[in-house]
Motif scaffolding. Structure first.
Motif, short mmCIF file in Angstrom:
data_model
loop_
_atom_site.label_atom_id
_atom_site.label_comp_id
_atom_site.label_asym_id
_atom_site.label_seq_id
_atom_site.Cartn_x
_atom_site.Cartn_y
_atom_site.Cartn_z
N VAL A 1 -99.70 6.01 71.31
CA VAL A 1 -99.59 4.61 70.85
C VAL A 1 -99.35 4.60 69.35
O VAL A 1 -99.98 5.37 68.61
CB VAL A 1 -100.86 3.81 71.18
CG1 VAL A 1 -100.76 2.39 70.64
CG2 VAL A 1 -101.11 3.79 72.68
N GLY A 2 -98.44 3.76 68.89
CA GLY A 2 -98.20 3.63 67.47
C GLY A 2 -97.69 4.93 66.88
O GLY A 2 -96.69 5.49 67.33
N ASP A 3 -98.38 5.41 65.85
CA ASP A 3 -97.98 6.64 65.16
C ASP A 3 -98.82 7.83 65.59
O ASP A 3 -98.99 8.79 64.83
CB ASP A 3 -98.10 6.45 63.64
CG ASP A 3 -97.10 5.43 63.12
OD1 ASP A 3 -96.00 5.37 63.67
OD2 ASP A 3 -97.43 4.71 62.17
N GLU A 4 -99.34 7.80 66.80
CA GLU A 4 -100.24 8.86 67.25
C GLU A 4 -99.58 9.73 68.32
O GLU A 4 -98.81 9.25 69.15
CB GLU A 4 -101.53 8.25 67.82
CG GLU A 4 -102.60 9.27 68.11
CD GLU A 4 -103.93 8.63 68.47
OE1 GLU A 4 -104.61 8.16 67.52
OE2 GLU A 4 -104.28 8.60 69.66
N VAL B 1 -109.86 23.74 76.81
CA VAL B 1 -108.74 23.84 75.86
C VAL B 1 -109.19 23.31 74.51
O VAL B 1 -110.32 22.88 74.33
CB VAL B 1 -107.52 23.02 76.34
CG1 VAL B 1 -107.05 23.47 77.72
CG2 VAL B 1 -107.83 21.53 76.35
N VAL B 2 -108.26 23.34 73.55
CA VAL B 2 -108.47 22.63 72.29
C VAL B 2 -107.46 21.48 72.26
O VAL B 2 -106.24 21.71 72.19
CB VAL B 2 -108.28 23.55 71.07
CG1 VAL B 2 -108.36 22.74 69.79
CG2 VAL B 2 -109.35 24.64 71.07
N ALA B 3 -107.97 20.28 72.38
CA ALA B 3 -107.13 19.09 72.31
C ALA B 3 -106.89 18.72 70.85
O ALA B 3 -107.79 18.88 70.01
CB ALA B 3 -107.82 17.93 73.03
N ILE B 4 -105.70 18.26 70.56
CA ILE B 4 -105.36 17.86 69.19
C ILE B 4 -104.80 16.44 69.21
O ILE B 4 -103.84 16.15 69.93
CB ILE B 4 -104.32 18.79 68.54
CG1 ILE B 4 -104.79 20.25 68.59
CG2 ILE B 4 -104.05 18.37 67.11
CD1 ILE B 4 -103.77 21.22 68.03
N ILE B 5 -105.40 15.57 68.43
CA ILE B 5 -104.86 14.23 68.20
C ILE B 5 -104.21 14.26 66.81
O ILE B 5 -104.79 14.75 65.84
CB ILE B 5 -105.96 13.17 68.27
CG1 ILE B 5 -106.55 13.11 69.68
CG2 ILE B 5 -105.40 11.80 67.87
CD1 ILE B 5 -107.72 12.15 69.84
N VAL B 6 -103.00 13.74 66.75
CA VAL B 6 -102.19 13.78 65.53
C VAL B 6 -101.83 12.36 65.13
O VAL B 6 -101.44 11.55 65.99
CB VAL B 6 -100.87 14.57 65.76
CG1 VAL B 6 -100.08 14.70 64.47
CG2 VAL B 6 -101.16 15.93 66.40
N PHE C 1 -104.99 15.65 61.59
CA PHE C 1 -105.27 16.26 62.89
C PHE C 1 -106.75 16.22 63.23
O PHE C 1 -107.60 16.52 62.38
CB PHE C 1 -104.84 17.74 62.89
CG PHE C 1 -103.44 17.99 62.42
CD1 PHE C 1 -102.36 17.86 63.28
CD2 PHE C 1 -103.20 18.35 61.11
CE1 PHE C 1 -101.07 18.09 62.85
CE2 PHE C 1 -101.91 18.58 60.66
CZ PHE C 1 -100.84 18.46 61.53
N GLY C 2 -107.04 15.91 64.48
CA GLY C 2 -108.39 16.05 65.01
C GLY C 2 -108.37 17.10 66.10
O GLY C 2 -107.65 16.94 67.10
#
Length: 216
Positions: free
Chosen positions: A48-51, A4-9, A81-82
């Motif tokens: 966690v937090g703002d993620e 997949v393509v994982a996205i961290i925001v 975005f990552g």
């Protein structure tokens, strides 16, 4: 294991926001709206937090999703975005869904760190970066990141109205409908979409997956 393509925001300059809870709610509702057009493999969830994290089926849908989210967010709220392509492993069940690991998430973490580094150094408009875990996909990194840098600069320079019109156009609304919403002429909408770079962004999104319509 699934590819997949994982996205961290995360939220840009979250500590400067007057109401962080409201900003988080806005981000969640915006992703939900976009998910109706570009369905994720796993919907957005807070960590966690703002993620936040979300998983998309491919690079094209990940880029389209992050583009629409940036265009639709309002009131000074912006996201970073990552994007990481690779494999996802479900480690064990968790309270909000399966706890995941894998090369897609490692790549996404590297990518958001790089986006943050570039934003603080040579590219203050940068909000997104992409990493590919598989060697066979590494050659595409430069092409995708070149597109993301140009997209982010265009979006960062848009006025609120330009963002609204760009998002509406990408979501399949007609110029007549957009003109009615804004209280302007259809000609004014057409000129705005050309001048702001919205048409160029839409064309770039189409080029990522030319066999699919933007609103499918």
């Amino acid at each position: 294991m699934a590819s997949v393509v994982a996205i961290i925001v995360d939220i840009v300059r979250s500590r400067e926001l007057e109401d962080r809870a409201a900003a988080q709610t806005m981000i969640e509702s915006t992703f939900a709206k976009v998910a109706a057009v570009h369905p994720p493999v796993r919907p957005l969830w807070a960590t966690v937090g703002d993620e936040f994290q979300i998983a998309m089926p491919d690079v094209a849908s990940a880029v389209r999703t992050t583009t629409l989210v940036r265009l639709l967010l309002t009131d000074g709220v912006d996201c970073r975005f990552g994007l990481g392509s690779g494999e996802v492993i479900e480690v064990r069940p968790g309270a909000s869904g399966p706890i995941q690991d894998g090369s897609a998430w490692w790549s996404a973490r590297d990518a958001i760190d790089e986006a943050r580094r570039r934003e603080k150094s040579t590219a203050p408009y940068a909000r997104t970066w992409y990493r590919a875990a598989a060697a066979r996909e590494a050659a595409s990194e430069g092409l995708v990141n070149g597109l993301l840098l140009l997209r982010d600069e265009l979006v960062s320079g848009m006025s609120p109205r330009e963002r609204r019109l760009a998002a509406g156009s990408m979501l399949g609304r007609t110029q007549v409908e957009l003109a009615a919403d804004e209280g302007v002429s259809q000609s004014a909408v057409s000129q705005n979409l050309r001048r702001s770079g919205a048409q160029a962004i839409a064309a770039a999104m189409d080029a990522l997956a030319p066999d699919r319509r933007r609103n499918s």
